[in-house]
Design an enzyme around this catalytic site. Sequence first.
Site: not given
Length: 229
Positions: A126, A128, A160, A164, A174, A209, A215
């Site tokens: 994940e 950013y 993590r 989820p 991350q 994606y 956020e």
Amino acid sequence: MVAFSSLICALTSIASTLAMPTGLEPESSVNVTERGMYDFVLGAHNDHRRRASINYDQNYQTGGQVSYSPSNTGFSVNWNTQDDFVVGVGWTTGSSAPINFGGSFSVNSGTGLLSVYGWSTNPLVEYYIMEDNHNYPAQGTVKGTVTSDGATYTIWENTRVNEPSIQGTATFNQYISVRNSPRTSGTVTVQNHFNAWASLGLHLGQMNYQVVAVEGWGGSGSASQSVSN
């Protein structure tokens, strides 16, 4: 989703849980070297084209008052909530191509993030590229820095465990680039971040994606952003 209390703790309960968005089915794809214009319209019969026009609508909400409106040029959102949410628009399949974004981003209270946000698989990651933020609690491990698009970004890594993800409950890393001079408009040279992460041993896998996302949690604010290639 992007969705996610430490930068990463926040990005954990938020970012990790935010991986349950809604998507728009692609009808076509786009030139291999370019992102399509934002119009939610996709063709479907050219095997040599890879990327569709913006075809992905990120709409992750867990409660509170969040008013989200995607448009033919981007999206707007107003929120007043203690719960986390992640909204935005982008592509079903991410890439390293540059992304243009522009508009407003205002946080009255609580935490808010404006980022390029996405996932990869094999390995499951994940990520950013954070362009602006308000009151996020930074935690995790600082891995280094990268200079891109007129500013220095601090690079963080966090693991993590049993959280989820787009593949259900999983353990994953991350990768987070945080811009040290925040902005609400500009071009994100995504490749620079991918290269910097790789040089630090932070490797991505197959692109899932990728969106320009807002956020927030624990307060109120508003944003209006355009998104294009």
